[in-house]
Scaffold this active site. Structure first.
Site, PDB file in Angstrom:
ATOM      1  N   ASP A 161       9.347   2.630   1.148  1.00  0.00           N
ATOM      2  CA  ASP A 161       8.172   3.397   1.853  1.00  0.00           C
ATOM      3  C   ASP A 161       8.167   3.002   3.314  1.00  0.00           C
ATOM      4  O   ASP A 161       7.972   2.074   3.814  1.00  0.00           O
ATOM      5  CB  ASP A 161       6.896   2.869   1.043  1.00  0.00           C
ATOM      6  CG  ASP A 161       5.582   3.476   1.620  1.00  0.00           C
ATOM      7  OD1 ASP A 161       5.734   4.133   2.607  1.00  0.00           O
ATOM      8  OD2 ASP A 161       4.510   3.234   1.010  1.00  0.00           O
ATOM      9  N   PHE A 171       0.903  -1.258   0.005  1.00  0.00           N
ATOM     10  CA  PHE A 171       0.098  -0.121   0.033  1.00  0.00           C
ATOM     11  C   PHE A 171       0.906   1.153  -0.166  1.00  0.00           C
ATOM     12  O   PHE A 171       1.884   1.429   0.884  1.00  0.00           O
ATOM     13  CB  PHE A 171      -1.050   0.236   1.230  1.00  0.00           C
ATOM     14  CG  PHE A 171      -1.916   1.112   1.170  1.00  0.00           C
ATOM     15  CD1 PHE A 171      -3.090   1.223   0.552  1.00  0.00           C
ATOM     16  CD2 PHE A 171      -1.689   2.555   1.817  1.00  0.00           C
ATOM     17  CE1 PHE A 171      -3.873   2.069   0.603  1.00  0.00           C
ATOM     18  CE2 PHE A 171      -2.432   3.334   1.779  1.00  0.00           C
ATOM     19  CZ  PHE A 171      -3.876   3.267   1.246  1.00  0.00           C
ATOM     20  N   LYS A 196       3.712  10.321   8.482  1.00  0.00           N
ATOM     21  CA  LYS A 196       3.013  10.139   9.688  1.00  0.00           C
ATOM     22  C   LYS A 196       3.768  10.577  10.944  1.00  0.00           C
ATOM     23  O   LYS A 196       3.723  11.491  11.390  1.00  0.00           O
ATOM     24  CB  LYS A 196       2.793   8.379   9.774  1.00  0.00           C
ATOM     25  CG  LYS A 196       1.734   8.067   8.686  1.00  0.00           C
ATOM     26  CD  LYS A 196       1.272   6.659   9.059  1.00  0.00           C
ATOM     27  CE  LYS A 196       0.250   6.229   8.151  1.00  0.00           C
ATOM     28  NZ  LYS A 196      -1.157   6.921   8.012  1.00  0.00           N
TER      29      LYS A 196
END
Length: 387
Positions: A221, A135, A250
């Site tokens: 990622d 993702f 984040k």
């Protein structure tokens, strides 16, 4: 109208919200509008890594806001440059680009890989290999990079230039690389939204070796796994590999929106003036908060993250009603015998907030969660899973 009614009236219906209205928080605790207190094991999907209302982080942000809260990237600002330096020192990478989110960071990485491929291998070398079940975000290119068909179906045709390989199958990865004209391999070391599934040391090292032998970039990622979440500053550091590009977001911001793209020696000069940009990227107040985050992720602090994660996994692995536990550090997935959604609802009633990742209960607690809260939450999770 109530807040819930106004939400349905005025906010786009893109979220299946839990029936909880949060009004304030402190540390690992958060309170709803009815006065109920919860131990929050989601931390804003891994964003609030020092919990709620962290004084040191807030002071750093507020001090900068009283000077310059925002400035155009046409000018130099101290926090942006200082954060880039701090990240380079911690990672050995060379340069940073700042944006506002993980999806934006991945878009920048994709653009960089395509430009690098065209310049170093030829215009037809634009494909990026990603992993099935990965993702990488919800913007169109990041969505195309995401190897999960369920996210694709409403947004066809996808952005071209992405091919998928199965995780843990190095031979399949190499076949894909040889069958397509590729610029890069892009992966998460733990497939977070895919179910908190860590990649093996063997596979990650094989992917790095394949990238090297076929003259490809390796992009990692770290949007969810970065900023100390797995017990290392970035999760790729567990594997002994050095990526060409790392994306981060984040927890790096500690509670404010930030994305970062870190470039190694092969990619540090790919983006030039006019090839990419961001109005809010490198925002001084956000970067001041991120500087506070980076400075506090010391080796001792990260070792404590590992200790806490090991404790939580050991408590849950053989618990009644638990099929399996996966993850690393304080990024943990629990596969319960009951449906994960039912477990989450029962946890809320017992005063614990958690997340879902496919069929698993996902835990992303604040990295500084006190031991007492961790023990209490573990007992509640075991009680609920055993129902």
């Amino acid at each position: 109208m109530t807040i819930e009614e106004k939400d349905k009236t005025y906010v786009a219906p893109t979220y299946a919200r839990f029936p909880v209205r949060l009004v304030r928080g402190e540390g690992a605790h958060v309170w709803d509008a009815d006065g109920n207190r919860y131990i929050d094991l989601g931390s804003g999907i891994g964003v609030n890594i020092f919990g709620y209302a962290d004084g040191e982080w807030a002071d750093a942000v507020y001090a900068q806001m009283k000077k310059i809260a925002h400035a155009s990237n046409l000018y130099y600002t101290d926090p942006c440059v200082q954060l880039a330096e701090a990240l380079a020192v911690r990672t050995g990478l060379k340069k940073a680009f700042f944006c506002n989110s993980g999806a934006e960071a991945n878009e920048c990485a994709i653009k960089t890989a395509r430009k690098w491929g065209a310049e170093h291998k030829g215009a037809e070398y634009y494909n990026i290999v990603t992993l099935v079940n990965g993702f990488h975000g919800r913007t169109l290119a990041a969505l195309a990079a995401t190897g999960q068909a369920e996210y694709h179906k409403d947004f066809l045709p996808l952005t071209p230039g992405f091919v998928y390989a199965e995780a843990e199958d190095a031979d399949a990865l190499e076949r894909v690389v040889t069958e397509h004209k590729c610029a890069a391999i892009m992966l998460e070391t733990i497939q977070g939204e895919g179910g908190v599934i860590p990649l093996s040391d063997k596979f990650v090292r094989a992917a790095a070796d394949i990238a090297k032998r076929h003259d490809l970039l390796l992009i990692v990622d770290e949007v969810q796994t970065g900023a100390g979440r797995t017990g290392k500053f970035y999760s790729y550091m567990h594997y002994g590999v050095q990526p060409d590009i790392v994306t981060s977001a984040k927890g790096l911001g500690g509670g404010l929106p930030i994305g970062a793209v870190l470039f190694g020696g092969r990619t540090e000069g790919v983006l030039t003036p006019g090839t990419h940009g961001s109005t809010f990227g490198g925002n001084p107040a956000v970067c001041a908060g991120a500087l506070n985050v980076v400075g506090r992720l010391t080796d001792a602090f990260l070792a404590d993250v590992t200790r806490k994660g090991d404790f939580l996994m050991s408590e849950l692995e053989d618990a009644a009603g638990v099929k399996s536990v996966t993850g690393r550090g304080l990024m943990i997935g629990i596969l319960p015998e009951r449906p994960a959604g039912d477990v989450l609802a029962d946890l809320r009633r017992e005063g614990v907030l958690a997340l879902k990742a496919k069929d698993k209960v996902r835990l992303l607690p604040p990295l500084n969660i006190p031991d007492g809260d961790l023990v209490a939450a573990a007992e509640i999770i075991k009680k609920v899973c055993a129902k």
